[in-house]
Design an enzyme around this catalytic site. Structure first.
Site, PDB file in Angstrom:
ATOM      1  CD  GLU A 213       7.028  15.521  54.314  1.00  0.00           C
ATOM      2  OE1 GLU A 213       7.683  16.238  55.103  1.00  0.00           O
ATOM      3  OE2 GLU A 213       5.877  15.800  53.923  1.00  0.00           O
ATOM      4  CG  ASN A 335      12.561  30.362  43.493  1.00  0.00           C
ATOM      5  OD1 ASN A 335      11.428  30.641  43.849  1.00  0.00           O
ATOM      6  ND2 ASN A 335      13.519  30.055  44.334  1.00  0.00           N
ATOM      7  CG  HIS A 405       6.620  28.514  46.904  1.00  0.00           C
ATOM      8  ND1 HIS A 405       6.250  29.489  47.800  1.00  0.00           N
ATOM      9  CD2 HIS A 405       7.912  28.205  47.205  1.00  0.00           C
ATOM     10  CE1 HIS A 405       7.269  29.753  48.610  1.00  0.00           C
ATOM     11  NE2 HIS A 405       8.289  28.986  48.266  1.00  0.00           N
ATOM     12  CE  LYS A 481      13.683  20.231  56.543  1.00  0.00           C
ATOM     13  NZ  LYS A 481      12.760  21.065  55.718  1.00  0.00           N
TER      14      LYS A 481
END
Length: 482
Positions: A213, A335, A405, A481
């Site tokens: 982005e 993660n 997050h 995306k």
């Protein structure tokens, strides 16, 4: 599945902190600690995330509390936004406590020009980024390493790309959590199938909620810290969100299956099979930690390669000076399981959909940030703000140095697709002046802004709870995306 936990038993223990006592269920070893205000709490109790957090509280060796961040939502085994720390060496490690996208994370790049200066070339930049960074499931990138170099990358992370291919810089590696390298990684613990799935995927975005982005620094909240991070109001930035791709997914698949087969050997009884686990000191626990570390190092190398593609795209579209002046602010994992010292004990901190947020003074941080604290990036969803935060002392006291997050899902992907089509969403974002490139209209619809919680509220909660402080707000200008 585990027994349900009554929300009526939640006790308010702080302005934005709630606890479900360990006595709520006979199998819970520690309480559940939830970071939320009243509105977010209502959303949290709407799905199974609180029940899952209570299930996590039953794990052997867990200490202090099972944590639920304000963006928490139902996941596999652990909720997404769940955190647990287990004592070494005999506390357990659970692949579900890290998730399938091992070291999914975000990396922020700051450009040496303002968003206004970028505006005439914005659409061209977004278009070229979409061509340079493969997006979608199963896509492969242009970078190729020999088998020996690939093994070295699994052991050492992105520094291998700098040293062997001249991709990225040594400063990029320094400004990456853990220097982009988890110790103890062992390529031999990664299955042939996992290696095959990841071998050609360096520099690729993947699908789902992954993105690149282009943004504008819309507001500065803390000028001193923003200066240390190299951020100023009006500046153009690029936020990269990706993970370990097929390699990490296969590592999780392999070890969930293995641990499910052996946990009875260690006398482990669980309320949910998705929490399959083994003691850290067991052969299975050691093998998982070694494979997980290798997948984490791969993910850091993947984002490192994407950042290189961003710089090369900036060079083609905006010129050599703009590319040379594009610096990396930081890269954080979402993660991951890491061995850390908290309260004088060595713990295995398992963060799933949660971000490390160490305060100033931590020797884990790059020298450039040690006096101010760790950069933390909280992405919104297309059309909503993202935030740069900095770790605060309260995180060490309450959450093993952890914060949220992202905004956290409010609607499932299926529910989001029922509300809007990809074409409709493209038009809505275009009306807001946001340039969008996505290979899949259904995939775009799944990530609609309304499918997520209010990121402003989520960030306000972690600030009020003392986990992290706001530094800057970023507004989207264009997005690629997965």
């Amino acid at each position: 599945m585990g027994a349900s936990s009554s929300t009526s038993e939640l006790e308010r223990v702080g302005e934005c902190v709630w606890e479900l006592p360990a006595a709520s269920r006979p199998d819970m070893r520690v309480p559940v600690r939830v970071f939320a205000d009243e509105e977010l709490l209502a959303s949290i109790v709407d799905d199974r995330s609180l029940e899952q957090a209570a299930n996590v509280a039953t794990l052997p060796g867990i200490v202090d509390a099972s944590l639920a961040m304000p963006d928490v939502h139902q996941g596999y085994g652990f909720p997404v936004g769940g955190v647990a720390a287990t004592e070494t060496p005999d506390g357990v490690v659970s692949p579900g406590g890290v998730g399938y996208d091992i070291n999914c994370g975000v990396r922020l790049l700051a450009l040496p020009l303002t968003a206004d200066e970028l505006a005439p070339r914005l659409e061209a930049l977004v278009h070229e980024l979409s061509r340079a960074i493969p997006a979608g499931a199963g896509k492969h990138g242009a970078l190729r390493l020999g088998a020996g170099s690939f093994d070295r990358l699994l052991r050492e992370g992105p520094r291998v790309l700098v040293e062997e291919l001249g991709v990225g810089t040594a400063e990029d590696v320094e400004r990456t959590e853990s220097g982009g390298c988890l110790p103890g990684a062992d390529p031999a613990a990664v299955s042939a199938r996992a290696r095959e799935r990841g071998f050609g995927q360096l520099g690729t975005m993947g699908s789902g909620n992954h993105f690149v982005e282009v943004q504008r620094v819309d507001r500065i909240f803390d000028r001193h810290v923003a200066d240390a991070f190299g951020l100023r109001e009006g500046q153009a930035t690029v936020l990269v969100h990706s993970g370990s791709r097929g390699l990490g997914h296969q590592v999780c698949t392999d070890y969930v299956r293995l641990m499910d087969a052996v946990e009875a050997r260690y006398g482990i009884v669980l309320p949910d099979r998705q929490l399959a686990c083994a003691p850290q000191s067991s052969p299975e626990g050691r093998a998982y930690l070694a494979a997980m570390a290798a997948a984490g190092n791969f993910a850091w190398a993947n984002r490192h390669a994407i950042a290189h593609a961003v710089r090369e795209t900036v060079r083609r579209v905006l010129g050599a000076a703009a590319a040379a002046g594009t610096h990396q602010v930081y890269d954080v994992a979402h993660n991951i399981a890491k061995l850390e010292r908290h309260g004088g004990r060595e713990l295995c901190v398992q963060r799933k959909g949660a971000t490390r947020a160490f305060p100033a003074g931590s020797d884990e941080l790059p020298e450039a940030y040690r006096a101010v604290g760790q950069p933390v990036f909280i992405p919104g969803s297309m059309g909503t703000s993202s935030f740069v935060l900095v770790g605060a002392p309260g995180s060490l006291e309450l959450s093993f140095g952890t914060t949220c997050h992202g905004a956290g899902r409010h609607l499932s992907r299926t529910a989001a697709r029922k509300r809007v089509t990809g074409g409709e969403l493209r038009r809505e974002l275009a009306e807001q002046g946001i340039v969008v490139r996505c290979p899949s209209n259904p995939g775009l619809a799944e990530e609609a802004p309304f499918a997520y919680k209010d990121v402003e509220r989520v960030v306000e909660v972690v600030e009020r709870a003392g986990l992290a402080r706001r530094v800057a707000r970023l507004r989207p200008l264009g997005v690629v995306k997965g």
